[in-house]
Design a protein around this motif. Structure first.
Motif, PDB file in Angstrom:
ATOM      1  N   MET D  33      -3.172  13.874   1.142  1.00 41.42           N
ATOM      2  CA  MET D  33      -3.383  12.503   1.596  1.00 41.42           C
ATOM      3  C   MET D  33      -3.122  11.606   0.399  1.00 41.42           C
ATOM      4  SD  MET D  33      -5.566   9.701   1.759  1.00 41.42           S
ATOM      5  CE  MET D  33      -7.235  10.204   1.315  1.00 41.42           C
ATOM      6  N   VAL D  34      -2.341  10.565   0.595  1.00 44.04           N
ATOM      7  CA  VAL D  34      -2.052   9.629  -0.482  1.00 44.04           C
ATOM      8  C   VAL D  34      -2.315   8.225   0.022  1.00 44.04           C
ATOM      9  CG1 VAL D  34      -0.188   8.567  -1.830  1.00 44.04           C
ATOM     10  CG2 VAL D  34      -0.364  11.063  -1.684  1.00 44.04           C
ATOM     11  N   SER D  35      -3.104   7.477  -0.737  1.00 41.72           N
ATOM     12  CA  SER D  35      -3.217   6.061  -0.379  1.00 41.72           C
ATOM     13  C   SER D  35      -2.838   5.208  -1.578  1.00 41.72           C
ATOM     14  CB  SER D  35      -4.624   5.729   0.122  1.00 41.72           C
ATOM     15  OG  SER D  35      -5.557   5.905  -0.879  1.00 41.72           O
ATOM     16  N   LEU D  36      -2.081   4.162  -1.283  1.00 41.96           N
ATOM     17  CA  LEU D  36      -1.773   3.120  -2.271  1.00 41.96           C
ATOM     18  C   LEU D  36      -2.266   1.834  -1.649  1.00 41.96           C
ATOM     19  CD1 LEU D  36       1.043   5.077  -3.036  1.00 41.96           C
ATOM     20  CD2 LEU D  36       0.940   3.212  -4.697  1.00 41.96           C
ATOM     21  N   GLY D  37      -3.371   1.328  -2.167  1.00 48.97           N
ATOM     22  CA  GLY D  37      -3.986   0.185  -1.519  1.00 48.97           C
ATOM     23  C   GLY D  37      -4.284   0.538  -0.077  1.00 48.97           C
ATOM     24  N   ASP D  38      -3.848  -0.316   0.825  1.00 54.02           N
ATOM     25  CA  ASP D  38      -4.167  -0.109   2.237  1.00 54.02           C
ATOM     26  C   ASP D  38      -3.156   0.764   2.969  1.00 54.02           C
ATOM     27  OD1 ASP D  38      -6.422  -1.591   1.982  1.00 54.02           O
ATOM     28  OD2 ASP D  38      -5.542  -3.436   2.766  1.00 54.02           O
ATOM     29  N   THR D  39      -2.212   1.312   2.265  1.00 50.26           N
ATOM     30  CA  THR D  39      -1.270   2.223   2.905  1.00 50.26           C
ATOM     31  C   THR D  39      -1.757   3.660   2.730  1.00 50.26           C
ATOM     32  OG1 THR D  39       0.631   0.767   2.667  1.00 50.26           O
ATOM     33  CG2 THR D  39       1.091   3.123   2.792  1.00 50.26           C
ATOM     34  N   ALA D  41      -1.024   7.695   3.831  1.00 48.44           N
ATOM     35  CA  ALA D  41      -0.146   8.697   4.431  1.00 48.44           C
ATOM     36  C   ALA D  41      -0.785  10.071   4.299  1.00 48.44           C
ATOM     37  CB  ALA D  41       1.211   8.692   3.727  1.00 48.44           C
ATOM     38  N   VAL D  42      -0.655  10.881   5.341  1.00 41.54           N
ATOM     39  CA  VAL D  42      -1.030  12.290   5.221  1.00 41.54           C
ATOM     40  C   VAL D  42       0.230  13.113   5.476  1.00 41.54           C
ATOM     41  CG1 VAL D  42      -3.464  12.074   5.836  1.00 41.54           C
ATOM     42  CG2 VAL D  42      -1.762  12.430   7.630  1.00 41.54           C
ATOM     43  N   LEU D 119      -1.238   6.783   8.566  1.00 44.05           N
ATOM     44  CA  LEU D 119      -2.466   6.411   9.279  1.00 44.05           C
ATOM     45  C   LEU D 119      -2.719   4.915   9.166  1.00 44.05           C
ATOM     46  CD1 LEU D 119      -4.865   9.353   8.330  1.00 44.05           C
ATOM     47  CD2 LEU D 119      -3.670   8.965  10.498  1.00 44.05           C
ATOM     48  N   GLN D 120      -2.290   4.327   8.074  1.00 43.85           N
ATOM     49  CA  GLN D 120      -2.505   2.895   7.857  1.00 43.85           C
ATOM     50  C   GLN D 120      -1.345   2.368   7.042  1.00 43.85           C
ATOM     51  OE1 GLN D 120      -6.687   1.380   7.449  1.00 43.85           O
ATOM     52  NE2 GLN D 120      -5.910   0.958   5.405  1.00 43.85           N
ATOM     53  N   ALA D 121      -0.842   1.225   7.453  1.00 43.59           N
ATOM     54  CA  ALA D 121       0.398   0.728   6.868  1.00 43.59           C
ATOM     55  C   ALA D 121       0.216  -0.666   6.293  1.00 43.59           C
ATOM     56  CB  ALA D 121       1.502   0.694   7.924  1.00 43.59           C
ATOM     57  N   ASN D 122       0.493  -0.786   4.999  1.00 40.36           N
ATOM     58  CA  ASN D 122       0.619  -2.109   4.388  1.00 40.36           C
ATOM     59  C   ASN D 122       1.759  -2.016   3.375  1.00 40.36           C
ATOM     60  OD1 ASN D 122       0.458  -4.531   3.139  1.00 40.36           O
ATOM     61  ND2 ASN D 122      -1.706  -4.409   2.608  1.00 40.36           N
ATOM     62  N   ARG D 126       7.161   4.713   3.486  1.00 36.79           N
ATOM     63  CA  ARG D 126       8.068   5.848   3.268  1.00 36.79           C
ATOM     64  C   ARG D 126       7.809   6.465   1.902  1.00 36.79           C
ATOM     65  NH1 ARG D 126      13.635   3.114   4.227  1.00 36.79           N
ATOM     66  NH2 ARG D 126      12.172   1.745   5.307  1.00 36.79           N
ATOM     67  N   THR D 127       7.518   5.621   0.896  1.00 35.94           N
ATOM     68  CA  THR D 127       7.274   6.167  -0.435  1.00 35.94           C
ATOM     69  C   THR D 127       5.913   6.866  -0.492  1.00 35.94           C
ATOM     70  OG1 THR D 127       6.626   3.923  -1.071  1.00 35.94           O
ATOM     71  CG2 THR D 127       8.831   4.642  -1.692  1.00 35.94           C
ATOM     72  N   ALA D 128       4.912   6.302   0.145  1.00 38.30           N
ATOM     73  CA  ALA D 128       3.609   6.991   0.216  1.00 38.30           C
ATOM     74  C   ALA D 128       3.783   8.346   0.894  1.00 38.30           C
ATOM     75  CB  ALA D 128       2.596   6.130   0.970  1.00 38.30           C
ATOM     76  N   GLY D 129       4.590   8.370   1.941  1.00 35.09           N
ATOM     77  CA  GLY D 129       4.831   9.622   2.665  1.00 35.09           C
ATOM     78  C   GLY D 129       5.515  10.661   1.791  1.00 35.09           C
ATOM     79  N   ILE D 130       6.468  10.217   0.971  1.00 36.53           N
ATOM     80  CA  ILE D 130       7.175  11.165   0.094  1.00 36.53           C
ATOM     81  C   ILE D 130       6.224  11.701  -0.973  1.00 36.53           C
ATOM     82  CG2 ILE D 130       8.991  11.332  -1.688  1.00 36.53           C
ATOM     83  CD1 ILE D 130      10.625   9.349   0.139  1.00 36.53           C
ATOM     84  N   ASN D 131       5.390  10.813  -1.540  1.00 37.62           N
ATOM     85  CA  ASN D 131       4.392  11.287  -2.502  1.00 37.62           C
ATOM     86  C   ASN D 131       3.479  12.338  -1.878  1.00 37.62           C
ATOM     87  OD1 ASN D 131       5.025   9.677  -4.840  1.00 37.62           O
ATOM     88  ND2 ASN D 131       4.232   7.896  -3.739  1.00 37.62           N
ATOM     89  N   ALA D 132       3.043  12.072  -0.659  1.00 36.07           N
ATOM     90  CA  ALA D 132       2.137  13.005   0.013  1.00 36.07           C
ATOM     91  C   ALA D 132       2.858  14.305   0.340  1.00 36.07           C
ATOM     92  CB  ALA D 132       1.571  12.362   1.284  1.00 36.07           C
TER      93      ALA D 132
END
Lengths: 260, 232, 260, 232, 260, 232
Positions: D33-39, D41-42, D119-122, D126-132
């Motif tokens: 699971m990766v979150s950057l601020g309110d974004t 991604a799992v 799960l939450q997008a701000n 796509r980059t959060a998803g790649i990190n995860a």
């Protein structure tokens, strides 16, 4: 039916369960309110290793012709492979559709939401309440987890702002959804005539049948759904209802204790 | 009990007029037509036959596949052709209602396919479909633990009411369809929409069982009719 | 091509048919009017063991931009497996689509329905006439059975009640559809240069080609459709038209005799 | 450089608060699971496992399959479930961003399946998803040339800005997401929407690389955290 | 990777190409303006044996809620098997979708169309500009061919006639689309660290990665898209941008020379 | 016969200007472009090639597969991409128009695939497509009993009219397209929409046959042009 299934069935027949639970014992239930900022309401419910996220999104839509002064409730479930290697990409299959419809009926038939209060302009504009169910981990008993998450998400939802009868997406008001009851689905599983609650995934793979009974605060039943390819006797149905009323009450207390 | 009178003059525990016929479809291995009042279902059965593609076969038992469809002209407002979420769910519970009556383990690697089409709908289509499907399975000569019967019941005012019509569905406190194998006293489908105390649930189920027993007689007659005709 | 097909082809070549019919002889035609209560009009047509149900449903819709003052005709066919082990679940395939379109064209081109009378409010609201074809038993010659059922269903259809320009579903008026002709499709099949009508399923599996000719009361041709992978000579086409005019007239008389 | 101040008080070259966890999904072979601020991604990884149907297998290497999905409730305006043209494209570039880091030739006839759910997008989903996804691949024990990191950067007024929020996306002169393997100094995803001189492109890429290096540290800590926990 | 791929890779590594082109050399570019009468604008672009037809169709639609005073741009690509034995019937796959989206972004982000001028009635009616990409022959580098064809088709498009705010299909006015720049996509391919432009199909099958860079008349970059499963170094990106600015300028001159 | 004058000045029995070219598509085994006035069709042929998946193969003959598509920009009002009921029917009758000309039994287990795309439409697209497909089959070197030609004819006022335009389709008493193998004098496609006496049907077919014979000459020249070019 493999050896593990047979082992589980033998245990249950003797009144025992693989993880040592009592037949009428749920795994630990953990509920998180509003984890999703962009949803008008949301809840994450964990029952043991089963995890289900539910988000409620509100939008404006046209009412159905036969209920021009009522809001619209729509429940859907997406079974993403993230939750289970058995789930596949693509449009919802019969299990996802059944799950969403059982959750939908529990909410709808309990009349816990006053749909008339969701009318904005009769015959033209009403609130559409989208309940989206996203399992994160499927370790059995998704229906109960999804049903609990749905009612918690609804109870914690706030209406978005309206301007000129259009939704200002992302801005919430302080007005909550008019929710006045807490329907709780309890799924009773059966193996060789023994009834038990909250099957985990291994147990679920071994059962004959299940009966999901959704009850209201006053003990009324608002939805029934038998599943799987076994059958029930009348006495088993009676017993299952008894169990579901009792366990439903316990779970309802957990839900109520959140509401602060 | 209240003085609730049914619009069609039936007693509270009375079924609508029942017609059942087997062998109505020329091309199926087994078929049946069931009408309860204005609700008309036809069912066709094919199989047991080898399942393709082979990787879907189960080496230990037959697969039962069921499909429930409403003809576009079967309802007051036209039904859009193609599967809906409702029809997918009913197809699933129909399969789960029929499967307990079958000896699928006797036909490994096979499929038994059941197709239900609702030609005319006035409530109770899923139960009419199950009654027809069960007859069609018997008509196809597929061995069964017992015939599966199905009917819905509800509660209007203070009266438990059997075999709801569309108009009655609008005012009932609940709509509770069951499928039941009389020979085994087993429930294979239980659903309910409504808002009633547990005691009512039990009483409504008991009333539905009575309906199923009557339907069971109709089913047996329909099958006997066929057999006596074949024998003649 | 299997042995049975070869046998049928040899018979036809000699002018004989497996069930003893003459080349220009239909199987028995049985027509039932309005068997479906919820349809605005309906018909069940049996030609031998072939059975086709057609239901007509009426609704209100927006007219096409290029015909703002005309109703809309839509024909569709669902080939459910109940009618044949060869039919599969899923969206309509090319045979179902062709069937519906041939029936549609026969009705449409004959101008038997006065589409202008189906205009409610020019450019905004017109009657949409849905013709839904549901084969119950496919024993050959579905096109003719469906075409006959369609025109009988239309002739017996009554408009539903309108309130505020909205349909009151389930309530019919005494007003019938404005139908003023009886187009009849006659399918002429061909084996080794021999033409014959109303192939049953075994014959249909053995033919080279077919030509469906839809004629009107005045003998005019309003639709043609050649099918299958064989071909016709000019003389065969001439002959097929002659047959279809004659048989169309006979079938039209059967249809007329129903109308009491 | 201008005096552009970010609404959330961050420095221009500062990431939003980062959280990274591995092993968050119970049923996957690897997950993160990766979150950057309110974004948020799992990602889940399954495999390497044998690919079915067999005719899709490659005898020389594993197939990498990626799917990016937004949960319907992840955005301000609800997302309709099912694939969109946007999600198909992001699934493709995600696969192409991850594949250079893998030794697919070591697993012939196999598939490695990566599923990303937002799960939450701000912004920056796509980059959060790649990190995860990269973390989930490592969590699944799949050998990699290096972790893949990803972040977007842009330019607002005259300032190069790292890790844009949704509000900042509205005013940036460009949105330039990259994926980068720090260990190899290789770019595996480069996209851009905008209108800027070539010099800006280069400077924005350099800023994004800085962000990737920081994210790389977070990823390593997340994996160490898991390993130390497993070792304890 | 087969022998031909390996041969191509060895050649490129030495700075040579199978057909003798220089690394920065496009195949011959031939552009035909408005070959399609029924399109509001169209272009056929040939780059060697690669051929792409693009048609622009205009219609009236409702604007998006967040841009009520702007027209709508939609690009789509149909990869018909006529263009390549590798293309299959069915809904657009990921390559067709990526192609259309890269073309779309190049046009959109360059702001070469003044979308506000395409507003007919704010919040209600705007022009929808459909860019439909139909490859006729896929011999590599479809993106550049499609991007060039799209901008040429747009530059040569004329608005259709309106009557009562409805399109009179088939009648064009003399008003052109408000196009004020010429964005050109240049795809730079890479093998073993060597960069080269305009790969033909055999080369495309052999490359490590590609980077498409769309530039404007003023040299600004308006879209980037890396593709395929290789990677780029920073220096390679720098070099690719340089190439794309230069080649983009050359191609832009060809496009401009058409505009008479 | 009436004094009906055609808007484009053609005689009643005159085709629109015809252009036919083979080998126009670089990647197909055979291809052709046919234009009749403003109607332009291209066709590509692949095969005979082995059919996959194998369970669709016919051990005694090749399968012929045809697909007819309109480019979205080919018509005055844009066509939505994807199959429609109209295009499915035209694909079917196109296959049935071509198949009588082929020796499919010579290529067991194979498929021959024909793809027709309409680039520009002004009536007569199905017949233009069949003309192009027939040429493309010949261009692919597939043996044929004879070339298939196709054209529509109709009746306006009292005049039989060959090769209708879109404007003429609006006023014709019938639209009657045929496909015809001149070498065999066989009709392989016959369709009609309209309302005319049987005598007219015959006369219109005869007129269409005249058109087909002219088109046949064009086809032969197009193929000869190719062959002489190849021989040079």
């Amino acid at each position: 039916m493999n050896i593990q299934n047979q082992y589980i069935r033998n245990l249950i027949t003797k009144g025992d369960r693989i993880r040592g639970r009592a037949l009428d014992q749920y795994r630990d239930i953990v509920i998180e309110k509003n984890p999703i900022k962009n949803a008008e309401g949301s809840a994450l419910v964990k029952i043991g290793k089963t995890e289900v996220m539910v988000g409620v999104k509100l939008d404006i839509g046209e009412p159905f012709a036969d209920t021009p002064d009522e809001g619209i409730l729509i429940a859907g479930a997406e079974f993403s492979p993230i939750a289970s290697p058995e789930f596949e990409l693509g449009p919802p299959g019969e299990n996802a559709i059944e799950l969403a419809r059982v959750v939908d009926r529990g909410i709808r038939e309990s009349k816990c939401i006053d749909m008339k209060k969701l009318c904005i302009k009769k015959g033209e504009k009403v609130w559409m309440v989208n309940i989206d169910i996203q399992p994160l981990s499927h370790d059995g008993n998704l229906i109960d987890a999804a049903g609990i998450a749905a009612i918690v998400a609804l109870m914690n939802a706030r209406l978005p702002k309206l301007e000129d009868d259009k939704v200002v997406y992302g801005e919430k008001t302080d007005t909550t959804l008019p929710v006045n009851d807490i329907p709780i689905p309890v799924t009773v599983a059966k193996i060789n005539g023994k009834l038990f609650v909250d099957p985990d995934l291994e147990e679920e793979d071994s059962i004959d049948a299940r009966l999901t009974i959704t009850t209201k605060s006053n003990g009324n039943v608002c939805a029934l759904q038998k599943g799987r390819t076994g059958s029930f006797s009348f006495e088993e149905i009676e017993e299952a209802i008894k169990i579901s009323v009792r366990k439903g009450k316990e779970i309802r207390e957990i839900v109520k204790s959140l509401k602060t | 009990m209240s003085n609730f009178k049914r619009a069609d003059g039936r007693a509270a525990d009375e079924l609508r007029p029942v017609t059942m016929k087997v062998g109505v479809l020329k091309k199926a291995d087994g078929s049946a037509m069931v009408s309860l009042g204005d609700t008309v279902a036809v069912a066709a059965v094919y199989g047991p036959r080898e399942l393709y593609p082979k990787h879907l076969q189960n080496n230990e038992r037959a697969i039962l596949q069921c499909n429930y469809t409403m003809a576009p002209f079967s309802t007051k407002e036209r039904v859009r052709p193609g599967p809906s979420r409702r029809s997918v769910e009913i197809s699933k519970v129909t399969r789960e209602a029929l499967e307990p009556a079958l000896f699928l383990e006797e036909f490994p690697r096979s499929t038994i396919d059941v197709y239900v089409v609702i030609l005319q709908a006035n409530a109770g289509t899923r139960t009419a479909g199950i009654n027809a499907a069960s007859l069609a399975l018997a008509d196809a000569g597929i061995p069964m633990r017992g015939l599966v019967t199905a009917i819905a019941a509800g509660k209007i005012e203070d009266t438990y009411v059997l075999d709801l019509t569309g108009d009655e569905e609008e005012i009932t406190a609940c709509d509770l369809p069951i499928a039941y194998i009389p020979r085994e006293k087993k429930f294979t489908l239980i659903q309910m929409d409504g808002d009633i105390p547990p005691e009512d649930v039990k009483n409504i189920i008991k009333l539905a069982v009575k309906g199923c027993e009557t339907l069971h007689e109709h089913q047996r007659k329909a099958l006997l009719g066929k057999w006596s005709k074949e024998g003649s």
